[in-house]
Write a protein that holds these residues in place. Structure first.
Motif, short mmCIF file in Angstrom:
data_model
loop_
_atom_site.label_atom_id
_atom_site.label_comp_id
_atom_site.label_asym_id
_atom_site.label_seq_id
_atom_site.Cartn_x
_atom_site.Cartn_y
_atom_site.Cartn_z
N SER A 100 -2.89 4.59 29.27
CA SER A 100 -1.50 5.01 29.41
C SER A 100 -1.25 5.39 30.87
O SER A 100 -2.19 5.70 31.62
CB SER A 100 -1.19 6.18 28.48
OG SER A 100 -2.02 7.26 28.79
N ASP A 102 -0.03 7.95 32.44
CA ASP A 102 -0.44 9.27 32.91
C ASP A 102 -1.95 9.32 33.13
O ASP A 102 -2.42 9.86 34.13
CB ASP A 102 -0.01 10.33 31.90
CG ASP A 102 -0.69 10.12 30.56
OD1 ASP A 102 -0.57 9.02 30.02
OD2 ASP A 102 -1.35 11.05 30.08
N ALA A 103 -2.73 8.72 32.18
CA ALA A 103 -4.18 8.75 32.33
C ALA A 103 -4.61 7.92 33.52
O ALA A 103 -5.48 8.33 34.30
CB ALA A 103 -4.85 8.25 31.05
N ALA A 106 -3.91 9.97 36.60
CA ALA A 106 -4.82 11.11 36.74
C ALA A 106 -6.22 10.65 37.12
O ALA A 106 -6.86 11.26 37.98
CB ALA A 106 -4.85 11.91 35.43
N LEU B 33 -4.63 16.46 25.93
CA LEU B 33 -3.68 15.97 26.94
C LEU B 33 -3.66 14.45 26.97
O LEU B 33 -2.59 13.83 27.04
CB LEU B 33 -4.06 16.52 28.32
CG LEU B 33 -3.80 18.02 28.52
CD1 LEU B 33 -4.31 18.45 29.88
CD2 LEU B 33 -2.32 18.31 28.41
N VAL B 34 -4.83 13.82 26.93
CA VAL B 34 -4.89 12.35 26.99
C VAL B 34 -4.24 11.75 25.75
O VAL B 34 -3.45 10.80 25.84
CB VAL B 34 -6.35 11.87 27.16
CG1 VAL B 34 -6.43 10.35 27.02
CG2 VAL B 34 -6.88 12.29 28.51
N ARG B 37 -0.63 11.79 25.98
CA ARG B 37 -0.14 11.11 27.20
C ARG B 37 0.46 12.10 28.19
O ARG B 37 1.50 11.85 28.78
CB ARG B 37 0.87 10.03 26.84
CG ARG B 37 0.29 9.11 25.79
CD ARG B 37 1.15 7.92 25.52
NE ARG B 37 0.33 6.96 24.78
CZ ARG B 37 0.25 5.68 25.06
NH1 ARG B 37 0.91 5.19 26.04
NH2 ARG B 37 -0.51 4.88 24.35
N GLU B 38 -0.18 13.24 28.30
CA GLU B 38 0.29 14.27 29.22
C GLU B 38 -0.78 14.62 30.25
O GLU B 38 -0.90 15.78 30.66
CB GLU B 38 0.68 15.53 28.44
CG GLU B 38 1.94 15.36 27.61
CD GLU B 38 2.26 16.61 26.81
OE1 GLU B 38 1.43 17.52 26.77
OE2 GLU B 38 3.37 16.65 26.24
N ALA B 39 -1.57 13.62 30.64
CA ALA B 39 -2.71 13.91 31.52
C ALA B 39 -2.28 14.59 32.81
O ALA B 39 -2.98 15.47 33.32
CB ALA B 39 -3.47 12.62 31.82
#
Lengths: 292, 82
Positions: A100, A102-103, A106, B33-34, B37-39
């Motif tokens: 995804s 966000d991952a 990060a 978090l992963v 989808r809020e990493a």
């Protein structure tokens, strides 16, 4: 390199620095709309942090070849390579490993920034490479911006302006509907690549003004604030450029008047204040609109 | 550059143990978090710690409650507040 911030109060040099950061803020603000409108704001953060391994690697290579480790013509290609690697890594992780967004951001940010900090400690211990002034790039070194930086900022602003004038319609289509851009036969991939190139340039240039850790704020905050005031694409882009320029100029001026406070963080705080003002303005408008 | 011959369990053992525990403590909530989808929330929160530390230091003048180790060679770059 470690010239104190207070050394340039009342100096004509201050005006030059303000002009440089204002041009940077305008360019970053305008091109930042292409990140926020496509919901990719934090790609700027990943790319900003990714400049560090590039900078540190370039510095290390320069020291190994007998240089000082801080020649700009060595550091800048390093920073550009780092930022490109960061953006490519985010895209590759999403596409190839189905991570995804966000991952992917990060993971990229953590890995490349971690590598950069590790390389930086190697640079600092290398003979003759003590500091090399690299840690100034983490939070910016606006007080040491020189005439060449003003020229670079002007070139960046011209590039951004040219991009929006030449490809304005394509940028607008890309920002809202990438599929549509492809369907009407426009080269969406090429336009995306051009946007990415200007973003990389803005990040590398912004590294000097606000530092690579905070450069994402210069890209994202003006664009977000502009989106609060208007629903029209052209107005949003123009407003983002103005807000970026005003935020950067007022932050720089504030740091000239408040000795000991670093410029980069003050620019970001000024942008945050403008964002808060935009949010208030929108709230007031809505209140007036619903009352009448 | 110090090598492995300078390793002492009394000092370095604890540092490694604390690092491992920190890794454990972070990775377990990290799965949440992963999955959500809020990493990048972790990034935002960890950066938001900085003004808190600065305000607490200004208010108390003490760094005693600080958790974590600065590297012994002083190579800490980002959070060098001394």
């Amino acid at each position: 390199m470690s010239e104190p911030e207070s050394a340039w109060i009342g100096d004509p040099h201050a005006l030059q620095v303000i002009a440089t950061t204002a041009l940077l803020g305008a360019s970053a603000g305008a091109i930042g709309t292409m990140l926020t409108l496509r919901s990719r704001a934090l790609v700027g953060d990943a790319a900003g942090h990714s400049t560090l391994p590039g900078l540190a690697g370039a510095s290390l290579a320069s020291i190994a070849l007998g240089g000082t480790g801080r020649e700009l013509w060595v550091l800048m290609p390093g920073a550009i390579a780092g930022a490109c690697a960061g953006m490519a890594s985010v895209a590759a992780l999403q596409r190839a490993l189905k991570m995804s967004a966000d991952a992917a951001m990060a993971v990229t940010l953590g890995t490349l920034f971690g590598l950069g900090v590790a390389l930086l400690s190697v640079v600092q211990r290398a003979p003759g490479g003590h500091q090399a002034g690299l840690d100034g790039l983490l939070v910016g070194r606006a007080a040491t911006l020189v005439a060449a930086d003003l020229v670079a900022a002007a070139v960046l602003a011209a590039m951004t302006l040219a991009l929006f004038i030449a490809l304005g319609r394509d940028l607008r289509a890309l920002a809202f509907d990438e599929q549509f851009t492809r369907m009407v036969g426009r080269p969406a991939g090429l336009v995306s690549a051009l946007v990415a190139a200007v973003i990389v340039c803005a990040i590398v240039a912004g590294t000097h003004a606000v530092g690579l850790v905070l450069v994402v704020a210069l890209l994202v905050m003006p664009a977000t604030a502009a989106r609060m005031i208007s629903d029209r694409y052209t107005t949003v882009v123009a407003a983002a450029a103005c807000i970026g320029a005003i935020g950067a100029a007022s932050g720089t001026a504030a740091s000239a008047m408040l000795p000991g406070l670093a410029t980069g963080p003050l620019i970001v705080i000024a942008c945050a204040a403008l964002l808060a003002a935009a949010v208030t303005l929108r709230g007031l408008r809505r209140a007036v609109g619903s009352a009448s | 550059v110090s090598g492995l011959e300078e390793w002492t369990w009394e000092v370095d053992g604890w540092i490694v143990a604390i690092g491992a525990l920190a890794g454990l403590a972070c990775s377990i909530p990290g799965t949440w978090l992963v999955a959500r989808r809020e990493a990048m929330m972790a990034d935002a929160l960890s950066h938001a710690v900085l003004p808190g530390i600065a305000i607490a230091f200004l208010a108390t003048g003490s760094r005693r409650c600080r958790c974590g180790f600065a590297p012994r060679d002083g190579s800490s770059v980002v959070l060098r507040s001394e």
